[in-house]
Write a protein that holds these residues in place. Structure first.
Motif, PDB file in Angstrom:
ATOM      1  N   GLN A 195      48.155 -20.419  20.512  1.00 46.70           N
ATOM      2  CA  GLN A 195      47.234 -19.286  20.459  1.00 46.70           C
ATOM      3  C   GLN A 195      47.792 -18.199  19.534  1.00 46.70           C
ATOM      4  OE1 GLN A 195      44.143 -19.221  22.045  1.00 46.70           O
ATOM      5  NE2 GLN A 195      44.637 -21.364  22.396  1.00 46.70           N
ATOM      6  N   VAL A 196      47.475 -18.311  18.253  1.00 46.10           N
ATOM      7  CA  VAL A 196      47.947 -17.307  17.295  1.00 46.10           C
ATOM      8  C   VAL A 196      46.955 -16.150  17.254  1.00 46.10           C
ATOM      9  CG1 VAL A 196      48.588 -16.879  14.897  1.00 46.10           C
ATOM     10  CG2 VAL A 196      49.109 -19.090  15.928  1.00 46.10           C
ATOM     11  N   MET A 197      45.700 -16.504  17.010  1.00 44.53           N
ATOM     12  CA  MET A 197      44.584 -15.544  17.001  1.00 44.53           C
ATOM     13  C   MET A 197      43.412 -16.288  17.606  1.00 44.53           C
ATOM     14  SD  MET A 197      44.433 -13.704  13.289  1.00 44.53           S
ATOM     15  CE  MET A 197      44.894 -12.009  13.087  1.00 44.53           C
ATOM     16  N   ASP A 198      42.290 -15.611  17.809  1.00 47.70           N
ATOM     17  CA  ASP A 198      41.156 -16.373  18.325  1.00 47.70           C
ATOM     18  C   ASP A 198      40.625 -17.297  17.223  1.00 47.70           C
ATOM     19  OD1 ASP A 198      38.408 -15.331  17.219  1.00 47.70           O
ATOM     20  OD2 ASP A 198      39.609 -13.542  17.589  1.00 47.70           O
ATOM     21  N   ALA A 199      39.882 -18.316  17.628  1.00 52.49           N
ATOM     22  CA  ALA A 199      39.490 -19.406  16.725  1.00 52.49           C
ATOM     23  C   ALA A 199      38.742 -18.940  15.475  1.00 52.49           C
ATOM     24  CB  ALA A 199      38.643 -20.414  17.491  1.00 52.49           C
ATOM     25  N   THR A 200      37.843 -17.970  15.620  1.00 58.23           N
ATOM     26  CA  THR A 200      37.045 -17.498  14.475  1.00 58.23           C
ATOM     27  C   THR A 200      37.950 -16.833  13.438  1.00 58.23           C
ATOM     28  OG1 THR A 200      35.339 -16.993  16.115  1.00 58.23           O
ATOM     29  CG2 THR A 200      34.908 -16.273  13.884  1.00 58.23           C
ATOM     30  N   ALA A 201      38.827 -15.959  13.913  1.00 59.69           N
ATOM     31  CA  ALA A 201      39.752 -15.243  13.022  1.00 59.69           C
ATOM     32  C   ALA A 201      40.683 -16.228  12.322  1.00 59.69           C
ATOM     33  CB  ALA A 201      40.563 -14.238  13.828  1.00 59.69           C
ATOM     34  N   PHE A 202      41.169 -17.175  13.107  1.00 56.16           N
ATOM     35  CA  PHE A 202      42.111 -18.172  12.605  1.00 56.16           C
ATOM     36  C   PHE A 202      41.473 -19.016  11.502  1.00 56.16           C
ATOM     37  CE2 PHE A 202      44.981 -21.886  13.080  1.00 56.16           C
ATOM     38  CZ  PHE A 202      46.190 -21.212  13.024  1.00 56.16           C
TER      39      PHE A 202
END
Length: 238
Positions: A195-202
């Protein structure tokens, strides 16, 4: 090494980071410490833009928003980020820095609207730009706003400030054997469900080939180390 590794960066701060040890709201000592860190990299000539969350005041997915229409709750969250942005800009002003708050939703009496050419002009003039109100749309997080604004202003990297000093193989609080990644690719991070960032941002950062550096905002001097290109935190790259 005296020259920064990056000319223009986007710093993503969580609203929770402003709370310090308080239960909610803005902790004065914490915000002043963050501003001191920001001042340090501004003096190096780094062009800096900031996106800040609103979780210390209100967030659309919090228990307080239960039973509420999701879009309404998200708009309330956006207004919380405007409050944080104003507090941050004011603390910067008191520290002798010039900051400009630009909001994705129109509230002209309070802050100026986000206009990309104007934001670029401010950055070139050495002003710090704080992007408020997320993307201006419900259902998108401030992580996504950071990825979006970072891409729009041509930032070389998104600096994601967290409470941990990087991305680990497992939760370091639960697993003492967890180790920190020095660098990891986007695809690897997806495959390992990190979990680095949420999926959309990533996904947006990956598509735009915009690297993300995850580091600890609580650690003194960490922001400067990151900007100088030191081995600090975790670099997520294409």
């Amino acid at each position: 090494m005296t020259t920064p590794a990056y000319k223009r960066v986007l710093l993503k701060l969580s609203g929770e980071a402003l709370m310090g040890d308080d239960a909610y709201g803005i902790n004065r000592a914490t915000i002043e410490r963050m501003v001191a860190d920001v001042a340090e990299i501004s003096k190096l000539g780094v062009e800096l833009a900031i996106v800040i969350g609103g979780g210390n005041i209100f967030r659309g997915v919090a228990p307080g928003a239960q039973g509420m229409d999701r879009a309404t709750a998200d708009y309330m969250g956006m207004l919380a980020t405007v409050m944080n942005s104003l507090a941050l800009a004011d603390a910067m002003r008191q520290a002798g820095l010039t900051a400009r708050v630009m909001s994705a939703i129109g509230i002209e009496q309070v802050v100026e609207p986000y206009v990309r050419p104007k934001a670029l002009q401010y950055l070139e003039e050495g002003k710090i730009v704080v992007f408020a109100a997320g993307t201006g749309n419900p259902f998108f997080t401030t992580d996504t706003a950071a990825a979006l604004r970072g891409s729009e202003i041509g930032a070389q990297i998104v600096l994601k400030a967290t409470k941990v000093d990087g991305v680990y193989t497992a939760d370091p609080k639960k697993d003492p054997a967890a180790t920190r990644y020095q660098s990891i690719s986007f695809d690897e991070a997806i495959a390992k469900h990190l979990q680095v960032m949420d999926a959309t941002a990533f996904a947006l950062c990956r598509d735009q080939k915009l690297p993300i550096k995850v580091f600890s905002i609580v650690k003194p001097g960490a922001l400067k180390s990151v900007v100088m290109g030191a081995d600090e935190g975790t670099l997520v790259h294409v």
